[in-house]
Enzyme design. Sequence first.
Site, short mmCIF file in Angstrom:
data_model
loop_
_atom_site.label_atom_id
_atom_site.label_comp_id
_atom_site.label_asym_id
_atom_site.label_seq_id
_atom_site.Cartn_x
_atom_site.Cartn_y
_atom_site.Cartn_z
N LYS A 29 61.32 24.62 -12.07
CA LYS A 29 61.80 24.78 -10.70
C LYS A 29 62.65 23.57 -10.31
CE LYS A 29 57.51 22.80 -8.84
NZ LYS A 29 56.36 23.00 -7.96
N ARG A 124 47.28 25.82 0.46
CA ARG A 124 48.74 25.90 0.53
C ARG A 124 49.15 27.36 0.33
NH1 ARG A 124 52.12 22.18 -3.62
NH2 ARG A 124 51.26 23.72 -5.08
N TYR A 245 74.47 -2.53 6.63
CA TYR A 245 74.29 -2.06 7.99
C TYR A 245 73.14 -2.80 8.68
CZ TYR A 245 77.41 1.96 7.35
OH TYR A 245 78.49 2.77 7.13
N MET A 293 75.46 5.42 2.33
CA MET A 293 75.63 6.77 1.82
C MET A 293 76.18 6.79 0.40
SD MET A 293 77.82 9.94 3.46
CE MET A 293 76.87 9.93 4.99
#
Length: 350
Positions: A29, A124, A245, A293
Amino acid sequence: MTIDLGAIAANWRRLCAEAPGVPCAAVVKADAYGCGLAAVAPALWRAGCRSFFVAHLDEALRLRALLPDAGVSVLNGLLPGTEAIYPEARLRPVLGSREEVEAWASVSRGRLPAVLHVDTGMNRLGLRVPEALDLGGDPAVARAGIDLLMTHLVSAECPDDPVNARQIGDFARVRAAFPGIAGSLANSSGIFLGRSAHHDLLRPGYALYGGNPTPARANPMRPVVRLEAAVAQIRDVEPGESVGYNGRWTSPDRRRLATLSLGYADGYPRSASNAGHALIGGVPCPILGLISMDLVIVDATQAPGAVRGAAATLIGDALDIDTVGRAAGTIGYEILTGLGSRYVRHYVGG
Protein backbone atom coordinates in the site's frame (compact mmCIF):
# COMPACT_ATOMS: atom_id res chain seq x y z
CA MET A 1 16.28 8.62 -4.25
CA THR A 2 17.86 5.21 -4.80
CA ILE A 3 15.72 2.13 -4.10
CA ASP A 4 17.44 -1.25 -3.85
CA LEU A 5 14.99 -3.80 -5.28
CA GLY A 6 17.44 -6.58 -4.51
CA ALA A 7 17.33 -5.60 -0.84
CA ILE A 8 13.50 -5.67 -0.87
CA ALA A 9 13.57 -9.18 -2.34
CA ALA A 10 16.21 -10.25 0.20
CA ASN A 11 14.12 -8.82 3.05
CA TRP A 12 11.07 -10.78 1.85
CA ARG A 13 13.12 -13.99 1.77
CA ARG A 14 14.52 -13.20 5.25
CA LEU A 15 11.00 -12.87 6.61
CA CYS A 16 9.97 -16.12 4.92
CA ALA A 17 12.87 -17.86 6.66
CA GLU A 18 11.57 -16.74 10.06
CA ALA A 19 8.52 -18.99 9.60
CA PRO A 20 9.48 -21.93 7.36
CA GLY A 21 6.56 -23.41 5.50
CA VAL A 22 4.23 -20.45 6.07
CA PRO A 23 3.43 -18.44 2.92
CA CYS A 24 4.54 -14.81 3.06
CA ALA A 25 2.52 -12.04 1.45
CA ALA A 26 3.66 -8.44 0.90
CA VAL A 27 1.89 -5.24 1.89
CA VAL A 28 2.47 -2.75 -0.93
CA LYS A 29 0.00 0.00 0.00
CA ALA A 30 0.92 3.69 -0.19
CA ASP A 31 2.83 3.18 -3.45
CA ALA A 32 4.83 0.36 -1.84
CA TYR A 33 5.60 2.55 1.19
CA GLY A 34 6.82 5.34 -1.06
CA CYS A 35 9.25 3.12 -2.97
CA GLY A 36 7.14 2.84 -6.13
CA LEU A 37 4.54 0.12 -6.69
CA ALA A 38 5.36 -0.26 -10.40
CA ALA A 39 8.93 -1.37 -9.62
CA VAL A 40 8.52 -3.02 -6.22
CA ALA A 41 5.59 -5.36 -6.89
CA PRO A 42 7.19 -7.06 -9.92
CA ALA A 43 10.46 -7.42 -7.98
CA LEU A 44 8.61 -9.19 -5.16
CA TRP A 45 6.79 -11.37 -7.70
CA ARG A 46 10.11 -12.40 -9.21
CA ALA A 47 11.33 -13.25 -5.70
CA GLY A 48 8.40 -15.63 -5.30
CA CYS A 49 5.71 -13.57 -3.56
CA ARG A 50 2.22 -14.42 -4.82
CA SER A 51 -0.10 -12.62 -2.37
CA PHE A 52 -0.30 -8.86 -1.95
CA PHE A 53 -2.25 -6.45 0.26
CA VAL A 54 -3.12 -2.83 -0.49
CA ALA A 55 -5.26 -0.28 1.34
CA HIS A 56 -7.50 1.12 -1.38
CA LEU A 57 -9.33 -0.10 -4.45
CA ASP A 58 -7.44 2.20 -6.81
CA GLU A 59 -4.15 0.72 -5.55
CA ALA A 60 -5.53 -2.76 -6.19
CA LEU A 61 -6.48 -1.89 -9.76
CA ARG A 62 -2.97 -0.55 -10.41
CA LEU A 63 -1.48 -3.70 -8.94
CA ARG A 64 -3.75 -5.97 -10.99
CA ALA A 65 -2.51 -4.28 -14.18
CA LEU A 66 1.08 -4.95 -13.09
CA LEU A 67 0.58 -8.54 -11.89
CA PRO A 68 -2.32 -10.24 -13.67
CA ASP A 69 -1.94 -13.50 -11.75
CA ALA A 70 -1.28 -12.23 -8.22
CA GLY A 71 -3.64 -12.56 -5.30
CA VAL A 72 -4.69 -9.02 -4.34
CA SER A 73 -6.59 -8.13 -1.16
CA VAL A 74 -7.95 -4.67 -0.30
CA LEU A 75 -7.59 -3.89 3.41
CA ASN A 76 -9.83 -0.86 3.93
CA GLY A 77 -13.16 -2.61 3.50
CA LEU A 78 -15.91 -2.88 0.93
CA LEU A 79 -17.29 0.58 0.27
CA PRO A 80 -20.90 0.83 -0.98
CA GLY A 81 -21.14 0.97 -4.75
CA THR A 82 -17.79 -0.76 -5.38
CA GLU A 83 -18.99 -4.38 -5.11
CA ALA A 84 -19.12 -5.04 -8.86
CA ILE A 85 -15.54 -3.86 -9.44
CA TYR A 86 -13.96 -6.62 -7.37
CA PRO A 87 -15.05 -9.63 -9.45
CA GLU A 88 -14.27 -7.80 -12.69
CA ALA A 89 -10.67 -7.22 -11.57
CA ARG A 90 -10.38 -10.49 -9.60
CA LEU A 91 -9.74 -8.67 -6.33
CA ARG A 92 -10.45 -9.93 -2.81
CA PRO A 93 -12.16 -7.52 -0.39
CA VAL A 94 -11.33 -7.50 3.30
CA LEU A 95 -14.72 -7.44 5.01
CA GLY A 96 -14.90 -5.67 8.36
CA SER A 97 -18.59 -5.63 9.32
CA ARG A 98 -21.73 -7.73 9.11
CA GLU A 99 -23.05 -5.27 6.53
CA GLU A 100 -20.00 -5.79 4.34
CA VAL A 101 -20.30 -9.56 4.64
CA GLU A 102 -23.95 -9.43 3.53
CA ALA A 103 -23.18 -7.02 0.67
CA TRP A 104 -20.38 -9.23 -0.60
CA ALA A 105 -22.44 -12.41 -0.16
CA SER A 106 -25.03 -11.01 -2.56
CA VAL A 107 -22.30 -10.60 -5.18
CA SER A 108 -20.18 -13.66 -4.42
CA ARG A 109 -22.81 -16.34 -3.83
CA GLY A 110 -19.95 -18.50 -2.62
CA ARG A 111 -18.00 -18.22 -5.86
CA LEU A 112 -15.68 -15.30 -5.10
CA PRO A 113 -13.14 -15.17 -2.24
CA ALA A 114 -13.00 -12.64 0.57
CA VAL A 115 -11.11 -11.98 3.80
CA LEU A 116 -12.88 -11.49 7.12
CA HIS A 117 -11.23 -8.88 9.36
CA VAL A 118 -11.61 -9.43 13.10
CA ASP A 119 -10.76 -6.61 15.53
CA THR A 120 -8.86 -8.06 18.48
CA GLY A 121 -7.85 -4.74 20.01
CA MET A 122 -7.09 -2.01 17.47
CA ASN A 123 -10.65 -0.56 17.48
CA ARG A 124 -10.14 0.63 13.96
CA LEU A 125 -11.67 -1.77 11.40
CA GLY A 126 -13.12 -5.24 11.65
CA LEU A 127 -15.75 -7.18 13.58
CA ARG A 128 -15.32 -7.29 17.33
CA VAL A 129 -14.51 -10.72 18.70
CA PRO A 130 -18.07 -11.43 19.98
CA GLU A 131 -19.50 -10.38 16.62
CA ALA A 132 -17.06 -12.66 14.81
CA LEU A 133 -17.88 -15.59 17.10
CA ASP A 134 -21.59 -15.06 16.44
CA LEU A 135 -20.90 -15.10 12.71
CA GLY A 136 -19.11 -18.45 12.87
CA GLY A 137 -21.31 -21.10 11.28
CA ASP A 138 -23.62 -18.50 9.74
CA PRO A 139 -24.54 -19.36 6.12
CA ALA A 140 -23.46 -15.84 5.16
CA VAL A 141 -19.85 -16.95 5.64
CA ALA A 142 -20.15 -19.54 2.90
CA ARG A 143 -22.14 -17.20 0.66
CA ALA A 144 -19.42 -14.56 1.07
CA GLY A 145 -16.69 -17.01 0.04
CA ILE A 146 -14.55 -16.18 3.09
CA ASP A 147 -11.28 -18.09 2.79
CA LEU A 148 -9.08 -16.11 5.18
CA LEU A 149 -9.47 -14.61 8.65
CA MET A 150 -7.17 -11.76 9.63
CA THR A 151 -6.54 -9.43 12.52
CA HIS A 152 -3.97 -6.73 13.21
CA LEU A 153 -1.56 -6.60 16.13
CA VAL A 154 -1.61 -3.49 18.30
CA SER A 155 1.93 -3.56 19.70
CA ALA A 156 3.90 -6.32 17.99
CA GLU A 157 7.13 -4.29 18.02
CA CYS A 158 7.05 -4.54 21.85
CA PRO A 159 7.30 -8.31 22.41
CA ASP A 160 6.76 -8.05 26.18
CA ASP A 161 3.50 -6.11 25.88
CA PRO A 162 0.74 -8.37 27.29
CA VAL A 163 -1.66 -7.21 24.58
CA ASN A 164 0.19 -9.53 22.16
CA ALA A 165 -0.69 -12.67 24.12
CA ARG A 166 -4.28 -11.50 24.52
CA GLN A 167 -4.68 -10.87 20.79
CA ILE A 168 -3.05 -14.19 19.90
CA GLY A 169 -5.48 -15.95 22.24
CA ASP A 170 -8.53 -14.10 20.95
CA PHE A 171 -7.60 -14.83 17.36
CA ALA A 172 -7.19 -18.52 18.16
CA ARG A 173 -10.72 -18.53 19.64
CA VAL A 174 -12.12 -16.89 16.53
CA ARG A 175 -10.35 -19.33 14.25
CA ALA A 176 -11.88 -22.23 16.15
CA ALA A 177 -15.31 -20.83 15.26
CA PHE A 178 -14.43 -20.90 11.56
CA PRO A 179 -13.05 -24.42 10.99
CA GLY A 180 -11.17 -24.97 7.76
CA ILE A 181 -10.59 -21.27 7.11
CA ALA A 182 -6.98 -20.02 7.05
CA GLY A 183 -5.73 -17.25 9.33
CA SER A 184 -3.32 -14.31 9.11
CA LEU A 185 -2.09 -12.43 12.18
CA ALA A 186 1.59 -11.52 11.83
CA ASN A 187 2.66 -8.16 10.46
CA SER A 188 6.37 -7.31 10.15
CA SER A 189 7.05 -7.28 13.88
CA GLY A 190 4.54 -10.04 14.56
CA ILE A 191 6.63 -12.45 12.52
CA PHE A 192 9.28 -12.21 15.26
CA LEU A 193 6.81 -13.09 18.06
CA GLY A 194 7.15 -16.81 17.31
CA ARG A 195 5.07 -19.67 15.96
CA SER A 196 1.90 -18.80 17.85
CA ALA A 197 1.65 -15.64 15.75
CA HIS A 198 2.45 -17.17 12.37
CA HIS A 199 -0.76 -19.04 11.42
CA ASP A 200 -1.21 -19.59 7.65
CA LEU A 201 -0.06 -16.35 6.03
CA LEU A 202 2.52 -13.72 7.05
CA ARG A 203 1.64 -10.15 6.16
CA PRO A 204 4.76 -7.91 6.38
CA GLY A 205 5.00 -4.36 5.16
CA TYR A 206 7.50 -1.99 6.80
CA ALA A 207 10.28 -4.55 7.21
CA LEU A 208 10.31 -5.21 3.47
CA TYR A 209 11.45 -1.62 2.95
CA GLY A 210 14.26 -1.73 5.50
CA GLY A 211 12.42 -0.69 8.66
CA ASN A 212 13.44 -2.41 11.87
CA PRO A 213 10.72 -4.87 13.00
CA THR A 214 12.62 -5.54 16.24
CA PRO A 215 13.38 -2.05 17.62
CA ALA A 216 14.96 -3.34 20.83
CA ARG A 217 17.51 -5.33 18.80
CA ALA A 218 19.71 -4.83 15.77
CA ASN A 219 17.81 -4.46 12.52
CA PRO A 220 17.72 -7.82 10.71
CA MET A 221 16.62 -6.21 7.44
CA ARG A 222 18.74 -4.76 4.67
CA PRO A 223 18.47 -1.00 4.00
CA VAL A 224 16.43 -0.19 0.92
CA VAL A 225 16.20 3.59 0.48
CA ARG A 226 18.96 6.14 0.00
CA LEU A 227 18.01 9.80 -0.32
CA GLU A 228 20.45 12.46 -1.50
CA ALA A 229 20.17 16.14 -2.34
CA ALA A 230 22.61 18.53 -3.93
CA VAL A 231 24.35 21.34 -2.06
CA ALA A 232 22.92 24.43 -3.75
CA GLN A 233 25.05 27.06 -2.01
CA ILE A 234 27.76 27.51 0.63
CA ARG A 235 28.02 30.60 2.82
CA ASP A 236 29.72 31.75 6.02
CA VAL A 237 27.78 33.43 8.81
CA GLU A 238 29.08 35.51 11.69
CA PRO A 239 28.21 35.32 15.39
CA GLY A 240 24.68 36.60 16.08
CA GLU A 241 23.31 35.98 12.57
CA SER A 242 20.07 34.01 12.41
CA VAL A 243 19.16 31.27 9.96
CA GLY A 244 15.90 30.49 8.17
CA TYR A 245 12.32 31.59 8.70
CA ASN A 246 11.61 33.35 12.01
CA GLY A 247 15.28 33.14 13.00
CA ARG A 248 14.85 29.90 14.97
CA TRP A 249 18.61 29.33 15.09
CA THR A 250 21.28 31.94 15.77
CA SER A 251 24.95 31.33 15.13
CA PRO A 252 27.07 31.41 18.31
CA ASP A 253 30.28 31.87 16.31
CA ARG A 254 31.53 31.85 12.76
CA ARG A 255 29.99 28.89 10.89
CA ARG A 256 29.92 27.56 7.34
CA LEU A 257 26.44 26.70 6.09
CA ALA A 258 25.30 24.51 3.22
CA THR A 259 21.87 24.95 1.69
CA LEU A 260 20.44 21.70 0.33
CA SER A 261 18.01 21.46 -2.53
CA LEU A 262 15.05 19.73 -0.86
CA GLY A 263 12.42 20.58 1.71
CA TYR A 264 9.08 19.62 3.15
CA ALA A 265 7.44 19.77 -0.30
CA ASP A 266 9.61 16.76 -1.09
CA GLY A 267 8.31 14.95 1.98
CA TYR A 268 11.30 15.66 4.19
CA PRO A 269 9.51 16.54 7.43
CA ARG A 270 9.50 20.09 8.77
CA SER A 271 9.49 18.56 12.25
CA ALA A 272 13.17 17.71 11.71
CA SER A 273 13.98 21.43 11.95
CA ASN A 274 16.87 22.03 14.38
CA ALA A 275 16.87 18.27 15.07
CA GLY A 276 17.82 16.16 12.05
CA HIS A 277 21.11 15.72 10.21
CA ALA A 278 22.53 15.29 6.76
CA LEU A 279 25.82 13.59 5.89
CA ILE A 280 28.24 15.36 3.58
CA GLY A 281 31.29 13.30 2.80
CA GLY A 282 30.26 11.07 5.71
CA VAL A 283 30.38 13.99 8.18
CA PRO A 284 27.19 14.64 10.21
CA CYS A 285 25.87 18.13 9.48
CA PRO A 286 23.07 19.30 11.83
CA ILE A 287 19.97 20.89 10.34
CA LEU A 288 19.77 24.56 11.37
CA GLY A 289 16.58 26.58 11.66
CA LEU A 290 13.22 25.79 10.12
CA ILE A 291 13.09 23.53 7.09
CA SER A 292 11.65 25.41 4.11
CA MET A 293 9.36 24.14 1.38
CA ASP A 294 12.23 23.47 -1.02
CA LEU A 295 15.42 24.01 1.00
CA VAL A 296 17.24 22.77 4.10
CA ILE A 297 20.17 24.56 5.77
CA VAL A 298 22.82 22.51 7.53
CA ASP A 299 25.96 23.31 9.51
CA ALA A 300 28.81 22.15 7.26
CA THR A 301 31.61 23.73 9.28
CA GLN A 302 33.26 20.36 9.91
CA ALA A 303 32.60 18.93 6.43
CA PRO A 304 35.45 19.71 4.02
CA GLY A 305 33.53 18.00 1.21
CA ALA A 306 30.73 20.56 1.40
CA VAL A 307 31.03 22.39 -1.90
CA ARG A 308 28.42 23.53 -4.38
CA GLY A 309 27.00 20.51 -6.20
CA ALA A 310 28.20 17.97 -3.63
CA ALA A 311 25.77 15.24 -2.58
CA ALA A 312 24.29 15.36 0.90
CA THR A 313 22.74 12.18 2.27
CA LEU A 314 19.43 12.57 4.11
CA ILE A 315 18.62 8.85 4.32
CA GLY A 316 21.36 6.25 4.11
CA ASP A 317 24.47 5.01 5.88
CA ALA A 318 24.19 6.02 9.56
CA LEU A 319 20.89 7.79 8.83
CA ASP A 320 18.54 4.82 8.46
CA ILE A 321 14.82 5.51 8.18
CA ASP A 322 14.16 4.76 11.85
CA THR A 323 16.88 7.20 12.93
CA VAL A 324 15.51 9.90 10.63
CA GLY A 325 12.02 9.30 11.98
CA ARG A 326 13.11 9.61 15.61
CA ALA A 327 14.96 12.85 14.90
CA ALA A 328 11.80 14.27 13.36
CA GLY A 329 9.63 13.15 16.27
CA THR A 330 7.83 10.59 14.15
CA ILE A 331 8.35 7.06 12.80
CA GLY A 332 10.15 5.64 9.81
CA TYR A 333 6.81 4.64 8.28
CA GLU A 334 5.85 8.29 7.92
CA ILE A 335 9.25 9.19 6.49
CA LEU A 336 8.98 6.51 3.81
CA THR A 337 5.37 7.06 2.79
CA GLY A 338 5.80 10.83 2.77
CA LEU A 339 8.63 10.91 0.25
CA GLY A 340 7.37 13.11 -2.55
CA SER A 341 7.04 12.77 -6.30
CA ARG A 342 9.78 15.28 -7.16
CA TYR A 343 12.63 12.89 -6.47
CA VAL A 344 14.30 11.13 -9.37
CA ARG A 345 13.90 7.47 -8.40
CA HIS A 346 16.79 5.25 -9.37
CA TYR A 347 16.28 1.51 -9.01
CA VAL A 348 19.15 -0.90 -8.47
CA GLY A 349 19.41 -4.63 -7.84
CA GLY A 350 16.25 -5.51 -9.73
